[in-house]
Design a protein around this motif. Sequence first.
Motif, PDB file in Angstrom:
ATOM      1  N   GLU A  30       0.831  -1.202   0.000  1.00 21.69           N
ATOM      2  CA  GLU A  30       0.000   0.000   0.000  1.00 21.69           C
ATOM      3  C   GLU A  30       0.866   1.252   0.000  1.00 21.69           C
ATOM      4  N   GLY A  31       0.564   2.139  -0.962  1.00 20.05           N
ATOM      5  CA  GLY A  31       1.248   3.417  -1.048  1.00 20.05           C
ATOM      6  C   GLY A  31       0.261   4.563  -0.994  1.00 20.05           C
ATOM      7  N   ARG A  32       0.548   5.621  -1.748  1.00 16.09           N
ATOM      8  CA  ARG A  32      -0.309   6.800  -1.720  1.00 16.09           C
ATOM      9  C   ARG A  32      -1.696   6.493  -2.272  1.00 16.09           C
ATOM     10  N   GLU A  33      -2.660   7.307  -1.863  1.00 18.50           N
ATOM     11  CA  GLU A  33      -4.049   7.026  -2.233  1.00 18.50           C
ATOM     12  C   GLU A  33      -4.351   7.413  -3.677  1.00 18.50           C
ATOM     13  N   GLU A  50      13.214   1.087  -9.093  1.00 19.93           N
ATOM     14  CA  GLU A  50      14.017   2.286  -9.365  1.00 19.93           C
ATOM     15  C   GLU A  50      13.508   3.021 -10.599  1.00 19.93           C
ATOM     16  N   ALA A  51      13.143   2.263 -11.652  1.00 22.61           N
ATOM     17  CA  ALA A  51      12.607   2.894 -12.859  1.00 22.61           C
ATOM     18  C   ALA A  51      11.295   3.600 -12.562  1.00 22.61           C
ATOM     19  N   ALA A  52      10.440   2.980 -11.757  1.00 25.79           N
ATOM     20  CA  ALA A  52       9.161   3.589 -11.402  1.00 25.79           C
ATOM     21  C   ALA A  52       9.366   4.883 -10.618  1.00 25.79           C
ATOM     22  N   LEU A  53      10.334   4.894  -9.730  1.00 22.98           N
ATOM     23  CA  LEU A  53      10.621   6.116  -8.976  1.00 22.98           C
ATOM     24  C   LEU A  53      11.144   7.213  -9.897  1.00 22.98           C
ATOM     25  N   ARG A  80      13.633  -6.985   2.284  1.00 13.17           N
ATOM     26  CA  ARG A  80      13.570  -5.755   3.056  1.00 13.17           C
ATOM     27  C   ARG A  80      13.971  -4.557   2.213  1.00 13.17           C
ATOM     28  N   GLN A  81      15.000  -4.710   1.400  1.00 11.96           N
ATOM     29  CA  GLN A  81      15.463  -3.610   0.556  1.00 11.96           C
ATOM     30  C   GLN A  81      14.379  -3.186  -0.434  1.00 11.96           C
ATOM     31  N   ARG A  82      13.752  -4.166  -1.084  1.00  8.42           N
ATOM     32  CA  ARG A  82      12.706  -3.843  -2.059  1.00  8.42           C
ATOM     33  C   ARG A  82      11.505  -3.173  -1.384  1.00  8.42           C
ATOM     34  N   LEU A  87       7.996   1.455   0.442  1.00 15.08           N
ATOM     35  CA  LEU A  87       7.311   2.083   1.567  1.00 15.08           C
ATOM     36  C   LEU A  87       7.821   3.494   1.831  1.00 15.08           C
ATOM     37  N   SER A  88       9.135   3.692   1.718  1.00 14.69           N
ATOM     38  CA  SER A  88       9.683   5.019   1.989  1.00 14.69           C
ATOM     39  C   SER A  88       9.291   6.037   0.922  1.00 14.69           C
ATOM     40  N   ASN A  89       8.892   5.535  -0.254  1.00 12.09           N
ATOM     41  CA  ASN A  89       8.472   6.435  -1.338  1.00 12.09           C
ATOM     42  C   ASN A  89       6.964   6.394  -1.589  1.00 12.09           C
TER      43      ASN A  89
END
Length: 248
Positions: A30-33, A50-53, A80-82, A87-89
Amino acid sequence: MTRQELDRHLQQILEVARFKDYAPNGLQVEGREQIETIVTGVTANRALIEAALDLKADAILVHHGFFWKNEDARVVGLKRQRLGMMLSNNLNLFGYHLPLDAHPTLGNNAQLAHKLGLIADGTFGDQNLGVIGVLSDTLPLSILADHIAQQLGRVPQIIGDMTKPIRRIGWCTGGAQGYFSDAIAQGIDAYITGEISEPVVHTAREADIAFIAAGHHATERYGIEALGRYLAGEFELTHHFVDIDSPV
């Protein structure tokens, strides 16, 4: 559109509830709404994230997501890295496995048929995931092999007599070598999937049915891209398909 609206729509059009699967289908992280930009790709991995970011995406949609049956459930190491990156973004992840394989127009099997010029006329196997159909013209196996290589950009591995005439074909994208015996029972001349295991070689030889392993990734690039195009047109979303190549 909102995350919830996208999830509901995909659950409905892909008929997620009717499938028994090896991973959760739908929203996995789950990310932004609010979702305006989506990235689609075959497999959720670090390069795709990374490409999506970089593309400032709000959501990633994949065929191979996270949380597979019998995998280590601990959030450590690469997992955890993925997940940490997502989650942080505040980045959403949606995954659709068997429901995407089977969709009659957007699915991997339907899109592979379109790419190769196969005409479907039935289904077979567990949950009707395999497809039976014909080529528009009978071709020697060697010519069919060349056609597949040209269309998919990958030379397939083939078991069979290259002079054998091929007309009726069974296919199921990805790792569907286990459906080969069911396909043989349908009266096929050849079977196309992504991968091959050692015992299948002997089955193909003894049954005199051509087996074509055209690549797991290569056969499953097209469904998720088609799904992204559909969503972009239906909801005026920005869509980017990112192909993180795999030789498998």
